[in-house]
Design a protein around this motif. Sequence first.
Motif, PDB file in Angstrom:
ATOM      1  N   GLN A   1      -7.599  89.156  52.235  1.00  0.00           N
ATOM      2  CA  GLN A   1      -7.299  88.512  50.697  1.00  0.00           C
ATOM      3  C   GLN A   1      -5.864  88.189  50.572  1.00  0.00           C
ATOM      4  O   GLN A   1      -5.150  87.608  50.616  1.00  0.00           O
ATOM      5  N   ASN A   2      -5.961  87.920  48.804  1.00  0.00           N
ATOM      6  CA  ASN A   2      -4.620  87.812  48.387  1.00  0.00           C
ATOM      7  C   ASN A   2      -3.780  88.850  47.987  1.00  0.00           C
ATOM      8  O   ASN A   2      -3.352  89.123  47.126  1.00  0.00           O
ATOM      9  N   VAL A   3      -3.972  89.860  48.911  1.00  0.00           N
ATOM     10  CA  VAL A   3      -3.240  91.543  48.680  1.00  0.00           C
ATOM     11  C   VAL A   3      -2.832  91.752  50.146  1.00  0.00           C
ATOM     12  O   VAL A   3      -3.269  91.819  50.998  1.00  0.00           O
ATOM     13  N   VAL A   4      -1.218  91.750  49.986  1.00  0.00           N
ATOM     14  CA  VAL A   4      -0.439  91.989  51.255  1.00  0.00           C
ATOM     15  C   VAL A   4       0.047  93.885  51.265  1.00  0.00           C
ATOM     16  O   VAL A   4       0.570  94.377  50.221  1.00  0.00           O
TER      17      VAL A   4
ATOM     18  N   GLU B   1      -0.295  84.811  51.812  1.00  0.00           N
ATOM     19  CA  GLU B   1      -0.641  85.111  53.076  1.00  0.00           C
ATOM     20  C   GLU B   1       1.616  83.649  53.286  1.00  0.00           C
ATOM     21  O   GLU B   1       1.898  84.787  54.542  1.00  0.00           O
ATOM     22  N   GLU B   2       1.134  83.312  52.211  1.00  0.00           N
ATOM     23  CA  GLU B   2       3.628  83.390  52.308  1.00  0.00           C
ATOM     24  C   GLU B   2       4.274  84.692  52.734  1.00  0.00           C
ATOM     25  O   GLU B   2       4.749  85.010  53.499  1.00  0.00           O
ATOM     26  N   GLN B   3       3.462  85.281  51.729  1.00  0.00           N
ATOM     27  CA  GLN B   3       4.117  87.134  51.376  1.00  0.00           C
ATOM     28  C   GLN B   3       3.979  87.988  52.939  1.00  0.00           C
ATOM     29  O   GLN B   3       5.062  88.567  52.886  1.00  0.00           O
ATOM     30  N   PHE B   4       3.431  87.779  53.608  1.00  0.00           N
ATOM     31  CA  PHE B   4       2.813  88.038  54.711  1.00  0.00           C
ATOM     32  C   PHE B   4       4.020  88.038  55.766  1.00  0.00           C
ATOM     33  O   PHE B   4       4.330  88.298  56.656  1.00  0.00           O
TER      34      PHE B   4
END
Length: 259
Positions: A196-199, A141-144
């Motif tokens: 989920q955990n993938v951007v 989410e931070e990377q998003f």
Amino acid sequence: MHRSASRLTRVIACAAVPVIFAVSGCSSDSGKSADAGKKSDSSASPKSPSAKPTPLEKAAFSTLPDPCKTVQSKTIGTLVPHAKDENGTATKSNDLTSRASCSWNGLDENGLKGSDYHWLAVSQVRYDSHESLGSGNKRAEEQFNKQLQTAKTVEGAQNTKNDPVGGVGDQGTSVTYATKKDGADFFNTTVIVRTQNVVITLDYNAAAYEGAAAPDPAKLLEGAVAASREAVNSVAAANQQPNGSQPPATSPPPSAEAS
């Protein structure tokens, strides 16, 4: 008469002494009683047991699909006509299970009608859960948010707009803008999605040369969103269990892991 007055004075004085002592005594006993009550309360209260740490959320996805197969070949043919390499060009990575990308480009020449250029790139970044860094979902989410900020602040961008993209992953936003390069007007669309955990970041742009009609920004956006949806489905498919189910999103309790 004088004797009676003196005797009365002595009686009153003697009677007053016990009253003072009694007040003083009550005050002293009261303090001791309060102190004793405090000690009793503190000794009686049991020590609270230390709270058990909450198990860290397990990353839902443990791998990434082949980056050049995240978008169907039919879609590539539509979005990038006359692609130089229909199989795409993958970017080198030290760990393809955590970071991978692929791109396609093509020039559709129409003689006197001019030429159309299209470029498409798909990148994927996966995050594991880490005790000191947080869960994979939180890190993604931070990377998003970082990717979204980067897309909004492209140097030389004009008429930048961003809109939410629904029904694609857990989070999705599109950013559209125009740029000029080598005398041509480029229309750009970036779709950023978190599943989920993938951007997943999908960049799609097009330009017209030598009198060709300018690309339609609405169609570019529509195509980019459709390709992003395919990329999200590819991530899910790459992480399916042998029985076709998805991996659990949370880790089991410590006792279950130890057994």
